[in-house]
Scaffold this motif. Structure first.
Motif, short mmCIF file in Angstrom:
data_model
loop_
_atom_site.label_atom_id
_atom_site.label_comp_id
_atom_site.label_asym_id
_atom_site.label_seq_id
_atom_site.Cartn_x
_atom_site.Cartn_y
_atom_site.Cartn_z
N ALA B 148 0.84 -1.20 0.00
CA ALA B 148 0.00 0.00 0.00
C ALA B 148 0.87 1.25 0.00
CB ALA B 148 -0.93 -0.02 1.21
N THR B 149 1.77 1.30 -0.98
CA THR B 149 2.65 2.45 -1.12
C THR B 149 2.34 3.12 -2.46
OG1 THR B 149 4.31 1.08 -2.24
CG2 THR B 149 4.51 1.30 0.16
N VAL B 150 2.96 4.27 -2.70
CA VAL B 150 2.75 4.94 -3.98
C VAL B 150 3.16 4.02 -5.13
CG1 VAL B 150 3.48 6.88 -5.42
CG2 VAL B 150 3.02 7.24 -2.99
N ASP B 151 4.34 3.41 -5.01
CA ASP B 151 4.81 2.53 -6.07
C ASP B 151 3.90 1.31 -6.22
OD1 ASP B 151 6.87 4.21 -6.65
OD2 ASP B 151 8.40 3.08 -5.56
N GLY B 152 3.43 0.79 -5.09
CA GLY B 152 2.51 -0.36 -5.14
C GLY B 152 1.23 0.01 -5.87
N ALA B 153 0.68 1.21 -5.56
CA ALA B 153 -0.55 1.66 -6.21
C ALA B 153 -0.32 1.90 -7.70
CB ALA B 153 -1.06 2.93 -5.53
N THR B 154 0.81 2.52 -8.04
CA THR B 154 1.16 2.75 -9.44
C THR B 154 1.21 1.42 -10.19
OG1 THR B 154 2.51 4.63 -8.77
CG2 THR B 154 2.90 3.74 -10.97
N THR B 155 1.85 0.44 -9.58
CA THR B 155 1.98 -0.88 -10.20
C THR B 155 0.63 -1.54 -10.38
OG1 THR B 155 4.10 -1.04 -9.05
CG2 THR B 155 3.26 -3.05 -10.09
N ALA B 156 -0.25 -1.38 -9.37
CA ALA B 156 -1.58 -1.98 -9.45
C ALA B 156 -2.38 -1.36 -10.59
CB ALA B 156 -2.31 -1.79 -8.12
N HIS B 157 -2.31 -0.03 -10.71
CA HIS B 157 -3.01 0.65 -11.81
C HIS B 157 -2.49 0.16 -13.16
CE1 HIS B 157 -5.59 3.38 -9.67
NE2 HIS B 157 -4.58 3.83 -8.92
N TYR B 158 -1.16 0.12 -13.26
CA TYR B 158 -0.55 -0.30 -14.52
C TYR B 158 -0.99 -1.72 -14.88
CZ TYR B 158 2.94 -1.56 -17.96
OH TYR B 158 3.57 -2.00 -19.11
N LEU B 159 -0.95 -2.62 -13.90
CA LEU B 159 -1.31 -4.01 -14.16
C LEU B 159 -2.80 -4.13 -14.54
CD1 LEU B 159 0.63 -6.07 -11.46
CD2 LEU B 159 0.94 -6.11 -13.94
N THR B 160 -3.62 -3.33 -13.85
CA THR B 160 -5.06 -3.38 -14.16
C THR B 160 -5.29 -3.03 -15.62
OG1 THR B 160 -5.51 -2.73 -11.88
CG2 THR B 160 -7.32 -2.51 -13.45
N ASP B 161 -4.60 -1.99 -16.10
CA ASP B 161 -4.72 -1.61 -17.52
C ASP B 161 -4.23 -2.73 -18.44
OD1 ASP B 161 -5.78 0.81 -16.88
OD2 ASP B 161 -3.92 1.95 -17.11
N ARG B 162 -3.06 -3.31 -18.08
CA ARG B 162 -2.51 -4.36 -18.94
C ARG B 162 -3.36 -5.61 -18.94
NH1 ARG B 162 3.04 -4.16 -20.25
NH2 ARG B 162 2.55 -6.02 -21.47
N LEU B 163 -4.05 -5.88 -17.81
CA LEU B 163 -4.81 -7.13 -17.70
C LEU B 163 -6.22 -7.00 -18.27
CD1 LEU B 163 -3.73 -8.34 -14.14
CD2 LEU B 163 -2.83 -9.04 -16.37
N ARG B 164 -6.71 -5.75 -18.41
CA ARG B 164 -8.09 -5.57 -18.85
C ARG B 164 -8.39 -6.33 -20.14
NH1 ARG B 164 -8.76 -0.14 -18.02
NH2 ARG B 164 -9.30 -0.59 -15.86
N PRO B 165 -7.51 -6.25 -21.17
CA PRO B 165 -7.81 -6.94 -22.44
C PRO B 165 -7.96 -8.45 -22.29
CG PRO B 165 -5.99 -5.41 -22.72
CD PRO B 165 -6.25 -5.49 -21.25
N THR B 166 -7.39 -9.03 -21.22
CA THR B 166 -7.47 -10.49 -21.09
C THR B 166 -8.85 -10.93 -20.63
OG1 THR B 166 -6.86 -10.52 -18.75
CG2 THR B 166 -5.06 -10.51 -20.34
N GLY B 167 -9.66 -10.01 -20.09
CA GLY B 167 -10.99 -10.37 -19.61
C GLY B 167 -10.97 -11.04 -18.25
N VAL B 168 -9.80 -11.21 -17.66
CA VAL B 168 -9.70 -11.83 -16.35
C VAL B 168 -10.16 -10.83 -15.28
CG1 VAL B 168 -8.03 -12.66 -14.62
CG2 VAL B 168 -7.83 -13.36 -17.03
N ARG B 169 -10.85 -11.33 -14.27
CA ARG B 169 -11.27 -10.48 -13.16
C ARG B 169 -10.04 -10.07 -12.36
NH1 ARG B 169 -14.36 -12.19 -7.74
NH2 ARG B 169 -15.08 -10.13 -7.10
N VAL B 170 -9.94 -8.76 -12.10
CA VAL B 170 -8.79 -8.27 -11.33
C VAL B 170 -9.30 -7.71 -10.01
CG1 VAL B 170 -6.82 -6.70 -11.26
CG2 VAL B 170 -7.53 -7.72 -13.45
N THR B 171 -8.79 -8.20 -8.91
CA THR B 171 -9.18 -7.69 -7.59
C THR B 171 -7.92 -7.23 -6.86
OG1 THR B 171 -8.96 -9.90 -6.65
CG2 THR B 171 -11.16 -9.24 -7.37
N ARG B 172 -8.13 -6.50 -5.77
CA ARG B 172 -6.98 -6.16 -4.96
C ARG B 172 -7.32 -6.38 -3.50
NH1 ARG B 172 -7.80 -1.40 -2.47
NH2 ARG B 172 -9.07 0.23 -3.45
#
Ligand SMILES: [Zn+2]
Ligand SMILES: [Zn+2]
Lengths: 201, 201
Positions: B148-172
């Motif tokens: 739960a750091t700035v870098d962690g949040a940045t990484t989560a946002h980035y991954l969410t964008d990259r994973l969206r096209p796969t159609g997989v459910r993304v949770t945190r």
């Protein structure tokens, strides 16, 4: 990790490391993880150092210090004053005095203190070897650097009686060593001061 | 000890041990002294365990966990839910989640978080291998268990964008992970609760 039991090399290593004084299970785990990131640079050198120490280090046959050479580096050192022998309970105390650069003579490690409760008698300590060293006639003063505990005081009294017939001067660390305190946790200044202000018994 | 410099096996060993996290020089000295009292029982087994771990343990080719087997024990475990992949920054966090018995699926170790300051870009993290795993079509949900750091949040946002096209459910992980806190120092209850209350991103 997860599925691994006692036969898992990571869990086994964490278990062994966490038995070391000062390292809990959490620290052991962090240490293992850190080492596993660079096994060749961190883990193997430590493994080698442990093996080498286990093979090379032995108690000095003269003074009882632990060292890779026998007689130990201190006993061999031509600059140490051989007329002066400092008697300590254990190697930890010898190392503490060395770190304080407080003593320029030799040492004798008793291997414990007399303890009625702990069942430690004179025959369990390195007293005969000390008397044999004194019988060579080169030692002029024995400094009793024993812990300021009941057992330490008992041992100091006992040694003073046993050493009296040798005619060697017997001194002990000055007051300044805190009552009940172990030597090897004292700061170096206190140790050095107590040694310098030592007095005859 | 006393006269020994860097070539002294005891000093060398104390130096290596004191570099481990959680062990200062004083603790390292005490640990070495304790081990030297029983070298065969304490020192050699530790040396062997270190050597064995260094030789046997490798990152899992599937998830990045450190284990003596590749794929790791978790990836091989037939009882784990293979539809559920928990993405962690590092192996320490994976181990922390395992200790919490909070996750019955698989893992994916990123090997860090995105950091503008630290110069860590997407290509430095195990993101392509994660996408390749998802491309096999068996994963239904990716849980982002990032700090739960700035870098962690940045990484989560980035991954969410990259994973969206796969159609997989993304949770945190649910709120409940303290801001700024590293996962691997959290108590197991907090981790388990945060995992259970995870939500869609
Ligand atoms: Zn010696
Ligand atoms: Zn794996």
């Amino acid at each position: 990790m997860a599925a691994g039991g006692a036969d898992d090399p990571i869990e086994h290593l964490i278990g062994l490391l966490s038995r070391l004084p000062g390292l809990g299970r959490r620290s052991a785990r962090r240490a293992v993880l850190k080492m596993l990131m660079r096994p060749e640079q961190q883990m193997l050198p430590l493994a080698e150092a442990l093996q080498k120490a286990a093979e090379a280090v032995r108690p000095c046959g003269v003074c009882g210090n632990l060292d890779a050479r026998d007689p130990c580096s201190i006993c061999r050192d031509p600059d140490r004053e051989r007329e002066l022998v400092c008697v300590v309970e254990g190697v930890a105390d010898l190392w503490a005095l060395e770190r304080a650069h407080a003593h320029r003579g030799l040492y004798h490690v008793l291997g414990g203190t007399l303890s009625a409760l702990g069942g430690t008698g004179p025959e369990d300590l390195s007293i005969q070897p000390l008397l044999a060293r004194l019988a060579e006639g080169k030692v002029e003063e024995v400094i009793l650097a024993l812990p300021a505990t009941v057992d330490g005081a008992t041992t100091a009294h006992y040694l003073t009686d046993r050493l009296r017939p040798t005619g060697v001067r017997v001194t002990r660390l000055a007051q300044g060593v805190p009552i009940g305190g172990a030597l090897d946790v004292l700061d170096e200044g206190t140790l050095a001061a107590a040694l310098k202000a030592r007095r005859s018994v």
